[in-house]
Design an enzyme around this catalytic site. Structure first.
Site, PDB file in Angstrom:
ATOM      1  N   TYR A  75       0.837  -1.199   0.000  1.00 53.00           N
ATOM      2  CA  TYR A  75       0.000   0.000   0.000  1.00 53.00           C
ATOM      3  C   TYR A  75       0.871   1.249   0.000  1.00 53.00           C
ATOM      4  CZ  TYR A  75      -3.818   3.183   0.870  1.00 53.00           C
ATOM      5  OH  TYR A  75      -4.731   4.192   0.735  1.00 53.00           O
ATOM      6  N   PHE A 127      -6.984  22.195 -24.053  1.00 54.15           N
ATOM      7  CA  PHE A 127      -7.264  20.772 -24.178  1.00 54.15           C
ATOM      8  C   PHE A 127      -8.497  20.500 -23.311  1.00 54.15           C
ATOM      9  CE2 PHE A 127      -7.176  16.275 -23.230  1.00 54.15           C
ATOM     10  CZ  PHE A 127      -7.282  15.811 -24.535  1.00 54.15           C
ATOM     11  N   THR A 128      -9.322  19.560 -23.775  1.00 59.83           N
ATOM     12  CA  THR A 128     -10.637  19.335 -23.162  1.00 59.83           C
ATOM     13  C   THR A 128     -10.582  19.168 -21.639  1.00 59.83           C
ATOM     14  OG1 THR A 128     -10.355  17.001 -23.715  1.00 59.83           O
ATOM     15  CG2 THR A 128     -11.595  18.348 -25.285  1.00 59.83           C
ATOM     16  N   ASP A 218       2.100  20.750 -19.841  1.00 65.00           N
ATOM     17  CA  ASP A 218       1.370  19.507 -20.066  1.00 65.00           C
ATOM     18  C   ASP A 218       2.304  18.699 -20.961  1.00 65.00           C
ATOM     19  OD1 ASP A 218      -0.043  17.424 -21.090  1.00 65.00           O
ATOM     20  OD2 ASP A 218      -1.877  18.543 -21.441  1.00 65.00           O
ATOM     21  N   LYS A 261       0.404   8.149 -23.321  1.00 59.93           N
ATOM     22  CA  LYS A 261       0.844   8.504 -24.682  1.00 59.93           C
ATOM     23  C   LYS A 261       2.339   8.172 -24.814  1.00 59.93           C
ATOM     24  CE  LYS A 261      -3.070  11.046 -24.199  1.00 59.93           C
ATOM     25  NZ  LYS A 261      -3.891  11.006 -22.971  1.00 59.93           N
ATOM     26  N   ARG A 385     -12.597  16.237 -33.624  1.00 64.17           N
ATOM     27  CA  ARG A 385     -11.933  17.271 -32.826  1.00 64.17           C
ATOM     28  C   ARG A 385     -12.382  18.601 -33.405  1.00 64.17           C
ATOM     29  NH1 ARG A 385      -9.150  15.113 -28.099  1.00 64.17           N
ATOM     30  NH2 ARG A 385     -11.336  15.436 -27.646  1.00 64.17           N
ATOM     31  N   PHE A 452     -18.204  15.296 -25.980  1.00 64.37           N
ATOM     32  CA  PHE A 452     -17.816  14.477 -27.136  1.00 64.37           C
ATOM     33  C   PHE A 452     -17.711  12.995 -26.810  1.00 64.37           C
ATOM     34  CE2 PHE A 452     -13.419  13.888 -25.765  1.00 64.37           C
ATOM     35  CZ  PHE A 452     -13.278  14.926 -24.864  1.00 64.37           C
TER      36      PHE A 452
HETATM   37  N1  F0G Z   1      -3.318  16.562 -22.048  1.00 57.04           N
HETATM   38  C1  F0G Z   1      -3.293  16.218 -23.345  1.00 57.04           C
HETATM   39  C2  F0G Z   1      -2.547  17.070 -24.325  1.00 57.04           C
HETATM   40  C3  F0G Z   1      -3.972  15.063 -23.763  1.00 57.04           C
HETATM   41  O1  F0G Z   1      -3.939  14.714 -25.042  1.00 57.04           O
HETATM   42  C4  F0G Z   1      -4.672  14.284 -22.803  1.00 57.04           C
HETATM   43  C5  F0G Z   1      -5.434  13.115 -23.202  1.00 57.04           C
HETATM   44  C6  F0G Z   1      -4.659  14.699 -21.465  1.00 57.04           C
HETATM   45  C7  F0G Z   1      -3.963  15.845 -21.134  1.00 57.04           C
HETATM   46  C8  F0G Z   1      -5.400  13.963 -20.395  1.00 57.04           C
HETATM   47  O2  F0G Z   1      -4.767  12.779 -20.102  1.00 57.04           O
HETATM   48  O3  F0G Z   1      -6.389  11.018 -20.834  1.00 57.04           O
HETATM   49  O4  F0G Z   1      -4.506  10.488 -19.299  1.00 57.04           O
HETATM   50  O5  F0G Z   1      -6.423  11.817 -18.499  1.00 57.04           O
HETATM   51  N2  F0G Z   1      -5.737  12.887 -24.403  1.00 57.04           N
HETATM   52  C9  F0G Z   1      -6.430  11.737 -24.911  1.00 57.04           C
HETATM   53  C10 F0G Z   1      -6.630  11.882 -26.388  1.00 57.04           C
HETATM   54  C11 F0G Z   1      -7.667  11.368 -24.172  1.00 57.04           C
HETATM   55  O6  F0G Z   1      -7.314  11.041 -26.974  1.00 57.04           O
HETATM   56  O7  F0G Z   1      -6.081  12.814 -26.979  1.00 57.04           O
HETATM   57  P1  F0G Z   1      -5.568  11.451 -19.659  1.00 57.04           P
END
Ligand code: F0G
Length: 461
Positions: A75, A127-128, A218, A261, A385, A452
């Site tokens: 843990y 970014f979303t 990021d 990624k 997108r 989305f």
């Molecule tokens: N920042 C960027 C630039 C991203 O592309 C993503 C995720 C995140 C943050 C968030 O990271 O998914 O590990 O919580 N991108 C994915 C995509 C979902 O399909 O582009 P996460």
């Protein structure tokens, strides 16, 4: 035959495969209708080539798989946490590490610790998930990316760059006290996987130092960004990816990271910072949302695989093949006259749906419609997108109308062959031939956050 231009191939061989189900166009028409014309709602077993995302979809190496067997599932204080901490220090140079289940877990912690209600967070395009966490913490995101990033045809080699004049005006307007940090993404996903130059990062550091503003990365696709610097920025052609990555981090105060990624794992992420106070606050919060600060929602084995993946991600051979494959697909599509975002970015090809389907207005969701059509044609799953991803302004409730209305063909790392790229290209070309017949969509279900992922649509007559 001239040997001046030699072919290259992937620096790996394949020792296990996953078999895929083949489907007919009729089956796919039914499947996408049932999924509400949203590729996120398809079953993966109904997909032939999955270009939905490069997130968590890469193939781990045998070394990473063996790392899974070395999981120390204690843990607290797992060995794997210390291995990950060592990798983060060695390759990125950050002092303090907090693992999280994935990138957005780290975004939540950073936003909650650093943002106060009414703060402004400048960033190089939204970014979303990043913007949503900033907003949930009471902040307001402001786009300070250079104008070229919003133009799919601009050939600027570093379209991810921050416009320092825009940033300076924001500082003048709101005062540095209102800006807890600048959020810099490397590369910029929503702009088409476009990189930031080292010169821009250096100048950003100088400007923010003058005002006492922090810079938070990021760094989700930092090794891919480093590759573009190596290829296109003066003074870097002889530098390895690893050393470029470390230099990028050196101009910042910390980072959020989605390990899914660059780091070639199926799950994992972290927050890394140099400031002890931010670390202490975040490591207190992580126990509320993720788990103890030495695992942050991950199993020990996941941390081990990520530590190994980080090292593999900064190998020059790996990155050359990874981006080379994306480039190969992009070049094929370009030669066929398909409108795509240029220059070709790091993690995928972005089709310009506005130019592909000029007969559809943006509020008929052209990119969403095109993604559905590609799936029906060949079983290739892509994603929208554009206006659906952009969501609504939380204050006015109106759609954001982004300049870029794109379909992303995201390439997982080490998963598909060049032949898959050919099949993908042929499918896009086929759909392009019949583009005039493609109909728009109407949204029939809209979730409140990150719509989305779960929104549903109906085809217009
Ligand atoms: N920042 C960027 C630039 C991203 O592309 C993503 C995720 C995140 C943050 C968030 O990271 O998914 O590990 O919580 N991108 C994915 C995509 C979902 O399909 O582009 P996460």
């Amino acid at each position: 035959m001239s040997l001046n231009k030699r072919s290259w191939a992937e620096p790996f061989k394949i020792k296990m495969v996953e078999l895929l189900k083949m489907t007919t166009p009729e089956q796919r028409k039914k499947a996408i209708k049932e999924a509400g014309y949203n590729t996120f709602l398809l079953k993966s077993e109904d997909v032939y080539i999955d270009l939905l995302t490069d997130s968590g979809t890469s193939a781990m190496s045998d070394h990473q798989w063996s790392g899974l067997m070395m999981g120390d599932e204690a843990y607290a204080g797992s060995k794997n946490y210390y291995n990950l901490e060592k990798a983060v220090k060695k390759y990125y140079g950050f002092k303090y590490l907090i693992p999280t289940h994935q990138g957005r877990g780290a975004e939540n912690l950073l936003s909650q610790v650093m943002i106060k209600k009414g703060d402004i967070i400048p960033g190089n395009m939204y970014f979303t998930t990043t913007r949503l966490h900033q907003e949930l913490a009471g902040g307001v995101f402001e786009d300070v990316i250079i104008d070229e990033a919003h133009d799919p045809e601009s050939l600027h080699p570093f379209k991810g760059n921050i416009d320092l004049n825009k940033l300076e005006s924001l500082i003048q307007k709101h005062g540095a006290d209102k800006i807890p940090y600048v959020c810099v993404a490397v590369t910029v996903n929503m702009a088409g996987g476009q990189p930031v130059s080292m010169e821009n990062l250096r100048r950003l550091r100088e400007l923010t130092n003058v005002h006492g503003i922090k810079v938070m990365l990021d760094m989700t696709r930092i090794a891919e960004n480093a590759y573009f610097i190596q290829q296109h920025e003066d003074g870097y052609s002889r530098r390895g990816i690893a050393s470029i990555v470390k230099e990028i981090c050196s101009y910042t105060d910390g980072a959020t990271f989605s390990g899914k990624k660059d780091a070639l794992v199926n799950i994992g992420g972290f927050l890394a910072v140099n400031d002890q106070h931010i670390f202490e606050e975040a490591s207190n919060l992580v126990v509320v949302y993720e788990g103890l600060h030495t695992y942050g929602g991950l199993a020990g084995r996941d941390m081990e695989a990520m530590a190994i993946g980080i090292e593999e991600s900064v190998q020059d051979d790996h990155m050359k093949a990874r981006i080379g494959q994306v480039q190969y697909l992009g070049d094929r599509l370009s030669e066929a006259g398909i409108p795509i975002v240029k220059p070709i970015g790091g993690h995928g090809i972005f089709i310009d749906a506005k130019r592909f389907l000029p007969h559809l207005p943006q509020d008929q969701f052209p990119a969403q419609a095109l993604a559905a059509e590609l799936y029906i044609d060949s079983g290739v799953r892509t994603m929208e997108r554009g206006i659906v991803s952009a969501g609504r302004n939380s204050q006015t409730g109106d759609h954001y109308y982004p300049k870029l209305e794109l379909v992303r063909l995201t390439i997982p790392r080490r998963v598909y062959t060049q032949d898959h790229m050919d099949v993908i290209s042929e499918s896009v070309e086929r759909v392009y031939e019949k583009r005039k017949k493609i109909k728009g969509l109407e949204m029939v279900y809209e979730p409140r956050y990150l719509r989305f992922f779960q929104a549903m649509f109906r085809q217009l007559k």
